[in-house]
Design a protein around this motif. Sequence first.
Motif: not given
Length: 194
Positions: A53-60, A108-111
């Motif tokens: 869905g997005s790079v945020a989804g990849l991070h999750r 964790i810091a990045w998120v």
Amino acid sequence: MPNRKRLSPDESRAAAIAAARDLLREQGVAAITLKAVGGRVGRTHANLLHHFGSVAGLHRALADDIAHSVADSIVAAIGRMRRGQGRLKDVIEGMFDAFRTEKVGELIAWVAMTGQREALDPLVDAIAEVVRDISAPGDERPLDRATLGLVLLAVGDSLAGEEVARACGLPATAARDIAVQQVIAVLAGRPVIG
């Protein structure tokens, strides 16, 4: 364009998460972009968008993968300790090693800094699962408090532990030693600072 191996959706997701994990270890969380991950696995940006869905989804998804592998290693270490094949210190050192190797503090810091706090849910769930797994029926020790202190120390250590220890004139393992002392004190019901 060379023929790419056809992967199932699960295989494609797993390959992308593995590539993201390698990028995190090698270059840090800022290197985890859809383009960089796609380049590593031979997939397009659009293909990764379809899966995450997005790079945020990849991070999750990456946070979920790391959280479960770290939690599994902690639970396994606790199991060895319960069988007399290890000590509490071994469990704590294994946790610190896993957090540092997997760059958990940086992730964790990045998120948190990018406002993707929901990506921390897998880590929170994995920690809650560890607390449930290590809690024996009738055990009145404050395992929740011991785990809280331990996780926060391990996160900080994985983020900047070596540098802060050096600034304090202490060995790089100082945070681990403090964690062992604090966990033993908490589990024994003694004040940690006093």
